[in-house]
Scaffold this active site. Structure first.
Site, PDB file in Angstrom:
ATOM      1  N   THR A  80       0.814  -1.215   0.000  1.00 37.72           N
ATOM      2  CA  THR A  80       0.000   0.000   0.000  1.00 37.72           C
ATOM      3  C   THR A  80       0.852   1.271   0.000  1.00 37.72           C
ATOM      4  O   THR A  80       0.657   2.168  -0.819  1.00 37.72           O
ATOM      5  CB  THR A  80      -0.879  -0.003   1.271  1.00 37.72           C
ATOM      6  OG1 THR A  80      -1.526  -1.265   1.345  1.00 37.72           O
ATOM      7  CG2 THR A  80      -1.902   1.092   1.262  1.00 37.72           C
TER       8      THR A  80
ATOM      9  N   LYS B 254       5.806   4.047  18.494  1.00 33.42           N
ATOM     10  CA  LYS B 254       5.828   5.421  17.992  1.00 33.42           C
ATOM     11  C   LYS B 254       6.205   6.414  19.103  1.00 33.42           C
ATOM     12  O   LYS B 254       7.001   7.336  18.880  1.00 33.42           O
ATOM     13  CB  LYS B 254       4.464   5.770  17.389  1.00 33.42           C
ATOM     14  CG  LYS B 254       4.165   4.954  16.118  1.00 33.42           C
ATOM     15  CD  LYS B 254       2.699   5.056  15.714  1.00 33.42           C
ATOM     16  CE  LYS B 254       2.395   4.255  14.463  1.00 33.42           C
ATOM     17  NZ  LYS B 254       0.961   4.094  14.207  1.00 33.42           N
TER      18      LYS B 254
END
Ligand code: HSE
Length: 441
Positions: A13, A205
């Site tokens: 993607t 993250k």
């Protein structure tokens, strides 16, 4: 000048989005970078898929090492993901003198120290804007835009899957399992969504943001990680009645004893912008001593939003690759020899924050007094109490009710100890639910 040549490892993607955006905006990107940027080689085990994505004119191979071995390739984009082969390939690309762009937060959060040291030694760049909050340029903001500041804290909604699930749970009053199935059906959640729903992806993250914000090594192993799998619809409802929304936050904060690094569901006042980030969107709030509070909002995933971040890194590298390596922006914002060793990650028991407690109690005289008395003797100050009608909680004639207590700031270890005592009360009839609350003021 001839275009800089890029090799792409993994064209799913994000890879195809990167290829398409680079093609579509090539003129403007060239005017910004000072030189064309071209993906000239793609490696993917599924060569048919790769060929279909890039058309003719780009060399497609199954073997990623053929890209790394190609002397014409200046930059390698790693979009394979995970810690396995991706780690080997990134280290091999660095050893071959290639600059690396990656969206792989898991790899950098766990093995960042080794990877950045290898890149430093070889004088190449490893850029990772796409690894945190997709299309939001939060790495650039922390590393460069806010460089004047002593960063005080960061709180972010940095996982779209879980934010989508929490939004649906609140809007529709549904439980976690039902909404997860729906998220999978719609393609928001992976078939194996473990990293998302258990908070691991968000912890990767926030670990990266923490390192950049505070000049500390990446320390995923020291992060406190809690996901949303145990969250009950009724706590979302009670939080709402008290003026809060529940969000999965990644938090890192400069505290008295060091740096907090934690991911868990948190009550956030409904009036805060962060509380109103809905669906699969991401948002990060950064508080710096000079700038105050800043907010970054946007799409945290998806083909072209993530490609936007990957290409920003390609442009940065194209601009800087001929510069003296010592003059470039450091990988983690601080120069490697100026990283702080004495700022430790604070153990959770030492974290100071406020709390939401839900106790299922016997609806009889003296229960509230007993509970509040116990908290008072532990030195825990109460901010608000909500008691539901027993009938509303357990049906008509019920002898049980829910007691919801919001505390003021307290040390987590103090609360842990008090909860053991509360849980032992004969009138507390079920495991106590404890959620953290962040005022973000
Ligand atoms: N799985 C991530 C999310 C997307 O749900 O936000 C990319 O990090």
């Amino acid at each position: 000048m001839k275009p800089i040549q890029v090799g792409l490892l993994g064209i799913g993607t994000v890879g195809s989005g990167t290829f398409n955006v680079l093609q579509r905006n090539q003129e403007e990107i060239k005017r910004r970078a000072g030189r064309g940027i071209e993906i000239t080689m793609v490696a993917d085990l599924d060569t048919d898929r790769a060929r279909a994505a890039v058309g003719e004119g780009v060399q497609v191979v199954a073997d990623a090492r053929a890209v790394i071995a190609n002397p014409d390739i200046d930059i390698v984009i790693e979009l394979i993901g995970g810690y396995g082969i991706a780690k080997q390939l990134v280290l091999e690309a660095i050893a071959a003198g290639k600059h690396v762009v990656t969206a792989n937060k898991a790899l950098l959060a766990v093995h960042g120290t080794e990877i950045f040291a290898a890149a430093q030694q070889k004088g190449v760049m490893v850029a990772f804007e796409a690894a945190v909050a997709g299309g939001i340029p939060i790495i650039k903001a922390l590393r460069e835009g806010l460089t004047a500041n002593s960063i005080q804290w960061i709180a972010g909604i940095i996982n779209g899957t879980t934010n989508f699930i929490l939004s649906e749970m609140r809007d529709k009053g549904l439980d976690f399992a039902t909404v997860l199935k729906e998220a999978q059906r719609l393609g928001y959640a992976e078939a194996d969504p473990t990293f998302d729903i258990e908070g691991v992806d968000a912890a990767h993250k926030v670990t990266l943001m923490s390192a950049i914000a505070f000049g500390i090594p990446v320390q995923f192993d020291k992060a406190h990680v809690e996901g949303i799998t145990k969250l009950a619809a009724q706590d979302i409802k009670y939080a709402e009645q008290l003026g809060y929304r529940i969000k999965l936050l990644g938090i890192t904060r400069r505290a008295a004893g060091g740096i907090e690094l934690r991911v868990h569901p948190s009550l956030v006042p409904a009036k805060r912008l962060l509380a109103n980030v809905e669906g699969a969107m991401n948002a990060v709030v950064v508080h710096g001593d000079a700038v105050g509070t800043t907010l970054y909002y946007g799409k945290g995933a998806g083909s072209e939003p993530t490609a936007s971040a990957v290409i920003a890194d390609l442009v940065d590298i194209t601009r800087l690759h001929t510069a003296d390596a010592a003059q470039r922006v450091p990988h983690l914002a601080f120069h490697p020899n100026a990283m702080s060793d004495d700022l430790k990650i604070v153990p959770m028991r030492e974290v100071v924050t406020s709390y939401y407690l839900r106790l299922r109690v016997a609806d009889e005289a003296g229960v509230l007094a007993k509970v509040t008395g116990l908290l008072a003797s532990a030195g825990i100050s109460i901010d608000a109490v909500l008691q539901r009608e027993a009938d509303e909680v357990g049906g008509e004639g019920s002898t049980q009710t829910d007691l919801i207590i919001l505390t003021h700031d307290t040390r987590e270890g103090t609360l842990d100890d008090a909860m053991v005592e509360l849980q032992a009360l004969p009138t507390v009839l079920a495991p106590i639910v404890r959620l953290r609350k962040e005022e973000l003021s």
